[in-house]
Scaffold this active site. Structure first.
Site, PDB file in Angstrom:
ATOM      1  N   HIS A 141     -65.163 -93.754 -35.680  1.00  0.00           N
ATOM      2  CA  HIS A 141     -64.304 -94.372 -34.666  1.00  0.00           C
ATOM      3  C   HIS A 141     -63.950 -93.394 -33.551  1.00  0.00           C
ATOM      4  O   HIS A 141     -63.027 -93.647 -32.773  1.00  0.00           O
ATOM      5  CB  HIS A 141     -63.009 -94.876 -35.310  1.00  0.00           C
ATOM      6  CG  HIS A 141     -63.238 -95.819 -36.442  1.00  0.00           C
ATOM      7  ND1 HIS A 141     -63.918 -97.009 -36.290  1.00  0.00           N
ATOM      8  CD2 HIS A 141     -62.880 -95.753 -37.750  1.00  0.00           C
ATOM      9  CE1 HIS A 141     -63.960 -97.637 -37.457  1.00  0.00           C
ATOM     10  NE2 HIS A 141     -63.355 -96.890 -38.357  1.00  0.00           N
TER      11      HIS A 141
ATOM     12  N   HIS B  27     -64.920-102.177 -38.128  1.00  0.00           N
ATOM     13  CA  HIS B  27     -65.989-101.782 -39.052  1.00  0.00           C
ATOM     14  C   HIS B  27     -67.111-102.818 -39.078  1.00  0.00           C
ATOM     15  O   HIS B  27     -67.970-102.773 -39.948  1.00  0.00           O
ATOM     16  CB  HIS B  27     -65.440-101.625 -40.480  1.00  0.00           C
ATOM     17  CG  HIS B  27     -64.271-100.716 -40.569  1.00  0.00           C
ATOM     18  ND1 HIS B  27     -62.970-101.173 -40.556  1.00  0.00           N
ATOM     19  CD2 HIS B  27     -64.197 -99.362 -40.660  1.00  0.00           C
ATOM     20  CE1 HIS B  27     -62.135-100.137 -40.641  1.00  0.00           C
ATOM     21  NE2 HIS B  27     -62.860 -99.032 -40.697  1.00  0.00           N
TER      22      HIS B  27
END
Length: 333
Positions: free
Chosen positions: A56, A219
């Site tokens: 991320h 995700h």
């Protein structure tokens, strides 16, 4: 799969070596995969800890430094760090005023941070509080969460609470402030393409060229619905409408508008999206007084974006504007 790799199994470890070389203001514990600000622990200051799965970036390690976080635990790609990592970090950033865990609402992260708090308290008497960030309006529950997912609100929460921590505020004050910013924030995201986890080597999900996913998780979790590819104007409407329907953003001192890239969306397109979002807010009578545009909470190589809106008041605005010196955010220093 085309990626800049040696062995996928070594990706996180080798990336952390790069972080250490690129940012001498940080200190990396490679054994435990913990990144610290170099001067941690800061005496008399509440320590701020976050973390989660890698992939991320710049979240989470990009937000360590004066005015934001004191440490971050790095898990494998899209995988929570383990409690021992979190407990070690908690102990090492306690400057005598306690530690605040800022936790993104994913089941593994919440469970492991809870266990870490218990371990740290048992071993060192460190006082720990935790705030769970759950700003995503797309879905109420998912395969990965109980309740709403944590997404873009982490940036205003960590920045605003980080500024208040530098002022010497207490642990309970900072926890209340974090909850307030989280409660003032709502987010919604979308995907143009899937991402590819290096260990898997193929796209996480199948998304045809002529379709997009609305309400995607960071995700690659499914969103609210899959729809035909649409114009940026229409996509902005699909993101903004659910956010405005979930909270009143009028009044106060205006809002912070954060248009986030998911990893493979160029800034040219993100600024176009900001223009569309701002036009919709104008029509709704909502005033953006601060903006953030760019890839700050990404999902590897996913193309797409998310929109986060945070309602501000005088205090939150001052804390957002306060100096910060991290790899991902830097101003006023």
């Amino acid at each position: 799969m085309k990626k800049l790799l040696n062995d996928p199994a070594d990706l996180v470890a080798e990336s952390l070596r790069g972080v250490e070389r690129a940012h001498p203001e940080l200190r990396v514990d490679h054994e435990n995969r913990i990144i610290y600000r170099a001067d941690a622990p800061v005496s008399g200051k509440v320590g701020l800890l976050s973390g989660g799965g890698s992939g991320h970036e710049p979240a989470h390690a990009g937000f360590i430094g004066p005015g934001m976080l004191d440490a971050v635990c790095a898990g494998e790609v899209f995988t929570s760090p383990v409690p021992d990592q979190m407990a070690e970090a908690t102990k090492n950033i306690d400057g005598g005023a306690g530690v605040l865990h800022l936790v993104w609402n994913y089941t593994g992260d919440v469970m492991n941070f809870d266990m870490a708090a218990e371990l740290a308290a048992a071993e060192t008497d460190t006082t720990v509080e935790a705030v769970v960030m759950n700003d995503d309006v797309a879905v109420e529950d998912s395969l990965f969460t109980a309740g709403r997912r944590g997404t873009g609100a982490a940036i205003p929460v960590e920045k605003i609470v980080g500024a208040a921590a530098e002022q010497g505020r207490s642990l309970s004050e900072l926890a209340d402030l974090a909850r307030r910013v989280n409660d003032n924030s709502r987010s919604m995201g979308m995907a143009l393409t899937s991402c590819t986890v290096p260990a898997k080597g193929s796209p996480t999900f199948d998304l045809p060229e002529d379709e997009i996913e609305i309400g995607i998780g960071i995700h690659g979790e499914p969103g609210r619905r899959r729809v035909p590819l649409a114009s940026a104007h229409d996509i902005a409407q699909m993101l903004v409408d659910p956010v405005l329907a979930d909270r009143d953003f009028t009044g106060g001192e205006g809002v912070l508008v954060f248009v986030n890239g998911m990893g493979a969306t160029p800034m040219l397109e993100l600024y176009l999206m900001y223009n569309e979002v701002a036009a919709l807010l104008d029509k709704a009578g909502i005033v953006p007084v601060r903006t953030l545009v760019g890839p700050y909470v990404t999902s590897l190589d996913m193309a797409g974006c998310s929109v986060t809106i945070t309602r501000l008041d005088d205090e939150l605005l001052r804390l957002w504007d306060a100096p910060v010196a991290t790899a991902g955010l830097r101003w006023g220093m």
